[in-house]
Design an enzyme around this catalytic site. Sequence first.
Site, PDB file in Angstrom:
ATOM      1  N   GLU A  35       0.824  -1.209   0.000  1.00 56.22           N
ATOM      2  CA  GLU A  35       0.000   0.000   0.000  1.00 56.22           C
ATOM      3  C   GLU A  35       0.858   1.258   0.000  1.00 56.22           C
ATOM      4  OE1 GLU A  35      -3.444   2.528   0.445  1.00 56.22           O
ATOM      5  OE2 GLU A  35      -2.956   0.615  -0.495  1.00 56.22           O
ATOM      6  N   HIS A  78      -2.371  -8.219 -16.902  1.00 59.92           N
ATOM      7  CA  HIS A  78      -3.680  -7.996 -17.523  1.00 59.92           C
ATOM      8  C   HIS A  78      -4.140  -6.561 -17.293  1.00 59.92           C
ATOM      9  CE1 HIS A  78      -7.466  -9.054 -19.279  1.00 59.92           C
ATOM     10  NE2 HIS A  78      -8.147  -8.904 -18.157  1.00 59.92           N
ATOM     11  N   HIS A  87     -18.245  -9.324 -17.797  1.00 62.95           N
ATOM     12  CA  HIS A  87     -16.902  -8.924 -18.224  1.00 62.95           C
ATOM     13  C   HIS A  87     -16.427  -9.796 -19.386  1.00 62.95           C
ATOM     14  CE1 HIS A  87     -13.086  -6.982 -17.976  1.00 62.95           C
ATOM     15  NE2 HIS A  87     -12.427  -8.052 -17.552  1.00 62.95           N
ATOM     16  N   HIS A 122       2.717   1.887  -3.320  1.00 62.06           N
ATOM     17  CA  HIS A 122       1.765   2.457  -4.278  1.00 62.06           C
ATOM     18  C   HIS A 122       1.569   3.939  -4.027  1.00 62.06           C
ATOM     19  CE1 HIS A 122      -2.613   2.974  -5.655  1.00 62.06           C
ATOM     20  NE2 HIS A 122      -1.858   2.983  -6.726  1.00 62.06           N
ATOM     21  N   HIS A 142     -11.788   5.133  -8.663  1.00 63.14           N
ATOM     22  CA  HIS A 142     -10.356   5.399  -8.482  1.00 63.14           C
ATOM     23  C   HIS A 142      -9.544   4.702  -9.576  1.00 63.14           C
ATOM     24  CE1 HIS A 142      -6.735   6.543  -6.505  1.00 63.14           C
ATOM     25  NE2 HIS A 142      -6.411   5.334  -6.082  1.00 63.14           N
TER      26      HIS A 142
END
Length: 369
Positions: free
Chosen positions: A86, A328, A267, A89, A150
Amino acid sequence: MTASDSTELSRPIARKLALWATLACTLAVVVIMLGAWTRLVHAGLGCPDWPGCYGFLTVPQSETNIAIANARFPDTPVDVSKGWPEMIHRYAAGTLGLLVFGLAAVSVRHRRAGLPVKLPLFIAGFIILQAAFGMWTVTLKLWPQVVALHLLGGFTTLSLLLLLTLRLRRQALGRQASGLSVAGSLARFRPWLYGGLLLVILQIALGAWTAANYAAVACTDLPTCQGQWWPQGMDFRHGFDLTQHVGPNYLGGQLTSDGRVAIHVSHRLGALVVLAYLGVMLTLLWRRRGQSGLDNAVVLVAVALALQFGLGLTNVWLHIPLMIAVAHNAMGAGLLLSMVHLIWRHHQLVQPAMSPAPHTTTINREVTA
């Protein structure tokens, strides 16, 4: 100072800014990949506060700091292995923000040289909004609506940075739109290109909703889902319920299995639609490209599309391995960027051929006679 003198003076500045904008694009891709990594290792709440971690600038690791952190947040004891993804990032996102603010400041400072100003300022403002969504992602405990927005904000930031890079590179080379007149059939591809871009964005949004609700593992077989072509009991109403209330901790998801299956199948269907649409569009565009110079741009989209579809299949076959899942996400960004680049190239090279006015044709004939 003449306009040409101003242009000559702006080229070196534009060249430097183009390099910095390219670096910002690269860093934005890294931030997206780090965000995916953080979600996939279930570290979205590795630090229960924002922008620090348990009130520290880094993840608390010493016994003393861990004791302080646990006293501050007794409901979320320190897990160093989840705190670092976290915070890494956040560090990368913060560095990207500083870089974007720097680009905006230099653009404003040299605005008289003709550098783009509105776009860098807009990106800087959007970065602030994106930071707010990053904060709400933590404070609202991974509320799916905020998480999905986000994620989409990250892709939007990346796309805007690419547009800025392309504009600065064109200015650094002293080029304007070529105005190349080509066959009208190629010029008429523009709405189809925008349709393809819209489909890619919608598919990315579906992917964001899938990630936010932890629905990637809802189907672990291909081409069927749970052994069925159309799984019984899929709950689309709850799967796409955007009115979920704020309050619960959404780490790991709150939806029922039937709701997650509905999201996952949607999806998959979206991926097939994007593959079919872009496949046909790129084939037709390739056949009609002529001397337009779109060859590389078309090939780039085709390669990104093939890789992204292949990575999606591999994700399911291998049950969401970490590196493939991160790739991906990254290739989703690559497909979006390649579409934006293709549309940019189309705008620069393709101008609808204008038929000469009747009186002009008559004059030309008289002169020829």
